[in-house]
Design a protein around this motif. Structure first.
Motif, PDB file in Angstrom:
ATOM      1  N   ASN A 109     -10.936 -10.974   8.605  1.00 38.64           N
ATOM      2  CA  ASN A 109     -10.937 -12.123   7.711  1.00 38.64           C
ATOM      3  C   ASN A 109     -10.644 -11.593   6.303  1.00 38.64           C
ATOM      4  N   GLY A 110      -9.386 -11.244   6.103  1.00 45.60           N
ATOM      5  CA  GLY A 110      -9.003 -10.469   4.931  1.00 45.60           C
ATOM      6  C   GLY A 110      -9.245  -8.996   5.224  1.00 45.60           C
ATOM      7  N   SER A 111      -8.504  -8.106   4.532  1.00 46.09           N
ATOM      8  CA  SER A 111      -8.776  -6.680   4.746  1.00 46.09           C
ATOM      9  C   SER A 111     -10.107  -6.296   4.104  1.00 46.09           C
ATOM     10  N   HIS A 112     -10.581  -7.114   3.167  1.00 46.62           N
ATOM     11  CA  HIS A 112     -11.908  -6.898   2.574  1.00 46.62           C
ATOM     12  C   HIS A 112     -12.964  -6.751   3.687  1.00 46.62           C
ATOM     13  N   GLU A 113     -12.916  -7.670   4.652  1.00 45.27           N
ATOM     14  CA  GLU A 113     -13.879  -7.602   5.753  1.00 45.27           C
ATOM     15  C   GLU A 113     -13.772  -6.275   6.504  1.00 45.27           C
ATOM     16  N   LEU A 114     -12.559  -5.835   6.735  1.00 47.27           N
ATOM     17  CA  LEU A 114     -12.361  -4.591   7.492  1.00 47.27           C
ATOM     18  C   LEU A 114     -12.844  -3.378   6.698  1.00 47.27           C
ATOM     19  N   LEU A 115     -12.581  -3.383   5.394  1.00 53.33           N
ATOM     20  CA  LEU A 115     -13.046  -2.270   4.554  1.00 53.33           C
ATOM     21  C   LEU A 115     -14.576  -2.196   4.563  1.00 53.33           C
ATOM     22  N   MET A 116     -15.222  -3.359   4.557  1.00 53.06           N
ATOM     23  CA  MET A 116     -16.685  -3.399   4.631  1.00 53.06           C
ATOM     24  C   MET A 116     -17.172  -2.864   5.982  1.00 53.06           C
ATOM     25  N   GLY A 135     -10.810   3.549  -8.111  1.00 57.54           N
ATOM     26  CA  GLY A 135     -10.372   3.085  -6.794  1.00 57.54           C
ATOM     27  C   GLY A 135     -10.782   1.626  -6.622  1.00 57.54           C
ATOM     28  N   PHE A 136     -10.244   0.965  -5.610  1.00 56.41           N
ATOM     29  CA  PHE A 136     -10.501  -0.455  -5.378  1.00 56.41           C
ATOM     30  C   PHE A 136     -12.013  -0.733  -5.295  1.00 56.41           C
ATOM     31  N   ALA A 137     -12.460  -1.819  -5.955  1.00 47.41           N
ATOM     32  CA  ALA A 137     -13.891  -2.129  -6.107  1.00 47.41           C
ATOM     33  C   ALA A 137     -14.627  -2.247  -4.771  1.00 47.41           C
ATOM     34  N   ASN A 189      -2.664   1.964  -5.573  1.00 45.99           N
ATOM     35  CA  ASN A 189      -4.053   1.599  -5.851  1.00 45.99           C
ATOM     36  C   ASN A 189      -4.158   0.382  -6.782  1.00 45.99           C
ATOM     37  N   ASN A 190      -5.194  -0.383  -6.564  1.00 46.09           N
ATOM     38  CA  ASN A 190      -5.619  -1.457  -7.465  1.00 46.09           C
ATOM     39  C   ASN A 190      -6.939  -0.986  -8.089  1.00 46.09           C
ATOM     40  N   PRO A 191      -7.100  -0.980  -9.393  1.00 41.35           N
ATOM     41  CA  PRO A 191      -6.319  -1.643 -10.442  1.00 41.35           C
ATOM     42  C   PRO A 191      -5.332  -0.762 -11.201  1.00 41.35           C
ATOM     43  N   MET A 216      -6.924   4.400   4.604  1.00 47.80           N
ATOM     44  CA  MET A 216      -5.829   4.240   3.647  1.00 47.80           C
ATOM     45  C   MET A 216      -5.562   2.749   3.468  1.00 47.80           C
ATOM     46  N   ASP A 217      -5.920   2.234   2.295  1.00 43.97           N
ATOM     47  CA  ASP A 217      -5.732   0.820   1.976  1.00 43.97           C
ATOM     48  C   ASP A 217      -4.305   0.635   1.451  1.00 43.97           C
ATOM     49  N   GLU A 218      -3.486  -0.054   2.225  1.00 47.47           N
ATOM     50  CA  GLU A 218      -2.078  -0.259   1.848  1.00 47.47           C
ATOM     51  C   GLU A 218      -1.788  -1.735   1.563  1.00 47.47           C
ATOM     52  N   ALA A 219      -2.673  -2.358   0.776  1.00 43.86           N
ATOM     53  CA  ALA A 219      -2.544  -3.789   0.500  1.00 43.86           C
ATOM     54  C   ALA A 219      -1.216  -4.139  -0.183  1.00 43.86           C
ATOM     55  N   TYR A 220      -0.645  -3.178  -0.916  1.00 43.77           N
ATOM     56  CA  TYR A 220       0.574  -3.459  -1.681  1.00 43.77           C
ATOM     57  C   TYR A 220       1.804  -2.745  -1.119  1.00 43.77           C
ATOM     58  N   ALA A 221       1.680  -2.194   0.080  1.00 45.55           N
ATOM     59  CA  ALA A 221       2.745  -1.346   0.626  1.00 45.55           C
ATOM     60  C   ALA A 221       4.104  -2.046   0.663  1.00 45.55           C
ATOM     61  N   ARG A 246      -3.974  -3.291   5.999  1.00 41.45           N
ATOM     62  CA  ARG A 246      -2.909  -4.101   5.399  1.00 41.45           C
ATOM     63  C   ARG A 246      -3.439  -5.525   5.232  1.00 41.45           C
ATOM     64  N   THR A 247      -2.696  -6.334   4.506  1.00 48.42           N
ATOM     65  CA  THR A 247      -3.161  -7.700   4.265  1.00 48.42           C
ATOM     66  C   THR A 247      -2.005  -8.692   4.213  1.00 48.42           C
ATOM     67  N   PHE A 248      -2.299  -9.942   4.547  1.00 43.83           N
ATOM     68  CA  PHE A 248      -1.340 -11.036   4.359  1.00 43.83           C
ATOM     69  C   PHE A 248      -1.546 -11.722   3.005  1.00 43.83           C
ATOM     70  N   SER A 249      -2.498 -11.209   2.204  1.00 46.53           N
ATOM     71  CA  SER A 249      -2.861 -11.887   0.954  1.00 46.53           C
ATOM     72  C   SER A 249      -1.875 -11.636  -0.181  1.00 46.53           C
ATOM     73  N   LYS A 250      -1.125 -10.559  -0.138  1.00 50.71           N
ATOM     74  CA  LYS A 250      -0.329 -10.179  -1.299  1.00 50.71           C
ATOM     75  C   LYS A 250       1.148 -10.483  -1.068  1.00 50.71           C
ATOM     76  N   ALA A 251       1.919  -9.567  -0.535  1.00 51.98           N
ATOM     77  CA  ALA A 251       3.365  -9.790  -0.416  1.00 51.98           C
ATOM     78  C   ALA A 251       3.688 -11.011   0.448  1.00 51.98           C
ATOM     79  N   LEU A 257      -5.552 -17.915   3.237  1.00 49.49           N
ATOM     80  CA  LEU A 257      -5.903 -17.965   4.661  1.00 49.49           C
ATOM     81  C   LEU A 257      -6.844 -16.851   5.086  1.00 49.49           C
ATOM     82  N   ARG A 258      -6.933 -15.781   4.312  1.00 50.70           N
ATOM     83  CA  ARG A 258      -7.844 -14.673   4.588  1.00 50.70           C
ATOM     84  C   ARG A 258      -7.527 -13.949   5.890  1.00 50.70           C
ATOM     85  N   VAL A 259      -6.437 -13.230   5.923  1.00 48.38           N
ATOM     86  CA  VAL A 259      -6.140 -12.392   7.088  1.00 48.38           C
ATOM     87  C   VAL A 259      -5.686 -11.005   6.642  1.00 48.38           C
ATOM     88  N   GLY A 260      -6.315  -9.996   7.218  1.00 46.57           N
ATOM     89  CA  GLY A 260      -5.884  -8.619   7.036  1.00 46.57           C
ATOM     90  C   GLY A 260      -5.909  -7.944   8.390  1.00 46.57           C
TER      91      GLY A 260
HETATM   92  C1  LIG Z   1      -6.051  -7.559  -2.760  1.00 47.19           C
HETATM   93  C2  LIG Z   1      -6.466  -6.272  -2.151  1.00 47.19           C
HETATM   94  C3  LIG Z   1      -6.900  -6.225  -0.834  1.00 47.19           C
HETATM   95  C4  LIG Z   1      -6.760  -7.443   0.010  1.00 47.19           C
HETATM   96  O1  LIG Z   1      -7.900  -8.107   0.253  1.00 47.19           O
HETATM   97  P1  LIG Z   1      -7.866  -9.285   1.327  1.00 47.19           P
HETATM   98  O2  LIG Z   1      -9.287  -9.346   1.705  1.00 47.19           O
HETATM   99  O3  LIG Z   1      -6.984  -8.856   2.469  1.00 47.19           O
HETATM  100  O4  LIG Z   1      -7.361 -10.497   0.639  1.00 47.19           O
HETATM  101  C5  LIG Z   1      -7.274  -5.017  -0.290  1.00 47.19           C
HETATM  102  N1  LIG Z   1      -7.177  -3.884  -1.012  1.00 47.19           N
HETATM  103  C6  LIG Z   1      -6.728  -3.886  -2.263  1.00 47.19           C
HETATM  104  C7  LIG Z   1      -6.581  -2.608  -2.987  1.00 47.19           C
HETATM  105  C8  LIG Z   1      -6.378  -5.085  -2.879  1.00 47.19           C
HETATM  106  O5  LIG Z   1      -5.962  -5.084  -4.141  1.00 47.19           O
END
Ligand SMILES: *Cc1c(COP(=O)(O)O)cnc(C)c1O
Length: 388
Positions: A109-116, A135-137, A189-191, A216-221, A246-251, A257-260
């Motif tokens: 449910n977003g890659s956020h969920e998977l990272l957690m 690194g990403f928050a 990386n974000n930010p 390896m978080d490739e949200a912007y790959a 990876r995520t469907f949230s960015k590109a 919709l919250r899918v990663g």
């Molecule tokens: C936006 C972002 C995500 C994506 O999060 P979602 O939960 O998939 O919307 C993941 N990692 C980074 C570094 C991001 O900037």
């Protein structure tokens, strides 16, 4: 009745957040909730969407492929049914895209969920999780929620010639100890917008013991277009301890919709499955993601617009005497120095929403999402008025 109500107010005051935090597991006691930035819903209601320039959350301003809307409409007669718990059709589309097996993919449910969940599965009390400063928050959040210890590694220096405040892969590798269970990296990386190349990453992986999971978080790959930035996908076969998100949230433009998804060894996916909520990705979202994967030309078009606008915005901001960090994403990190907070507040007053960076320890910077040509023009006009 009214006596009971009065009493319950008093009780609720006493049993407040601090009281419940004292009951929480130690990791959660130290945790602070994810800061999503400004109250955009409130802004939209007050100002109207047309009067807002939303450049704070790295969303795709062009929106998803029109195929997403069609796929969602096709799902509307099924809203009373649970979605496919396996997300099999979307996984099949992803295997075709990435050349991996279905068993290597986990949907989130977003890659956020998977990272957690990665931290929840692989790290706990007494373990260390390694990641870079800036690194990403979510990396810190995931680590603390799991009750593990943060091992934050200094980033490359601010005055680094090519990659200010980017990941220092050598220092990250050197920080791994017998206590390390997990390493989080983001490329780009974000930010910071920073990135690293495949040779450097290969050298890093060669130093990581098999027992340590590397995320390896490739949200912007999809948006990266420099010669020296590359997905870690081809390295998966050689490194079973490597996992990509990876995520469907960015590109792909589907943040709403919250899918990663995660790609890793089948064994890792099988263990992660034990923790996954059975219907964590909803039906319309599954259908829409499958549909957008079928429209590669829309993705390429949006990414090409982004590259173009990122270059133009970087040039325009640099011409105003601002320091803009190199970026391979759809945002740029920009230094505003001592006046940062004032600039940010003045821009918000003009309906231009950027992301303050105090939470990252970068209170002299703002993160600016690359918008459409029109949005960027409005941003620059507001900025000129504010800086005058
Ligand atoms: C936006 C972002 C995500 C994506 O999060 P979602 O939960 O998939 O919307 C993941 N990692 C980074 C570094 C991001 O900037």
């Amino acid at each position: 009745m009214s006596a009971a109500v009065e009493r319950s107010d008093a009780v609720l005051n006493e049993f407040d957040e601090a009281w419940f935090a004292s009951r929480a597991q130690p990791g959660v006691q130290r945790l602070r909730a994810y800061d999503p930035g400004h109250d955009l819903v409130g802004f939209r209601k007050r100002l109207g969407e047309a009067n807002l320039v939303e450049l704070g959350s790295n969303e795709n301003p062009y929106g998803p492929s029109p195929a997403a809307r069609e796929a969602i409409l096709d799902q509307l007669h099924m809203l009373h049914r649970y979605p496919d718990p396996l997300g099999a059709d979307l996984k099949r589309a992803l295997t075709a895209r990435h050349g991996v097996d279905t068993a290597q993919i986990l949907l989130g449910n977003g890659s956020h969920e998977l990272l957690m969940q990665l931290a929840q599965v692989f790290a706990g009390a007494g373990d260390e999780v390694v990641f870079s400063r800036y690194g990403f928050a979510v990396f810190a959040l995931a680590t603390q929620a799991a009750g593990a210890d943060l091992r934050i590694v200094e980033a490359l220096p601010r005055d680094h010639a090519t990659m200010p405040r980017g990941h220092d892969l050598e220092a990250l590798a050197a920080a791994i100890t017998a206590k390390t269970k997990l390493v989080y990296l983001a490329n780009p990386n974000n930010p910071t917008g920073s990135w690293f190349g495949r040779a450097a990453f290969q050298a890093f992986m060669a130093r990581v013991p098999d027992e340590v999971i590397v995320v390896m978080d490739e949200a912007y790959a999809e948006m990266a277009d420099a010669d020296d930035v590359a997905t870690a996908l081809p390295l998966l076969a050689a490194h079973p301890n490597l996992v990509l998100t990876r995520t469907f949230s960015k590109a792909y433009g589907l943040a709403g919709l919250r899918v990663g998804y995660l790609i890793g060894a089948p064994g890792l996916v099988a263990v992660m499955e034990r923790l996954r909520e059975s219907f964590n990705v909803n039906g319309p979202a599954l259908a829409a993601c499958e549909a957008v994967l079928g429209d590669v030309s829309h993705l390429q078009w949006a990414c090409a617009r982004n590259s173009e606008q990122r270059a133009a915005l970087t040039t325009a901001l640099t011409a105003r005497g601002l320091r803009v960090y190199p970026s391979q994403t759809n945002f740029v990190l920009v230094e505003f120095g001592a006046r940062t907070a004032q600039v940010e507040a003045d821009l918000v007053a003009r309906g231009v929403v950027l992301r303050p960076m105090g939470g990252y320890g970068l209170s002299d910077c703002l993160r600016i999402t690359v918008g459409t040509a029109e949005e960027n023009r409005r941003l620059l006009a507001a900025l000129d008025a504010v800086l005058a």
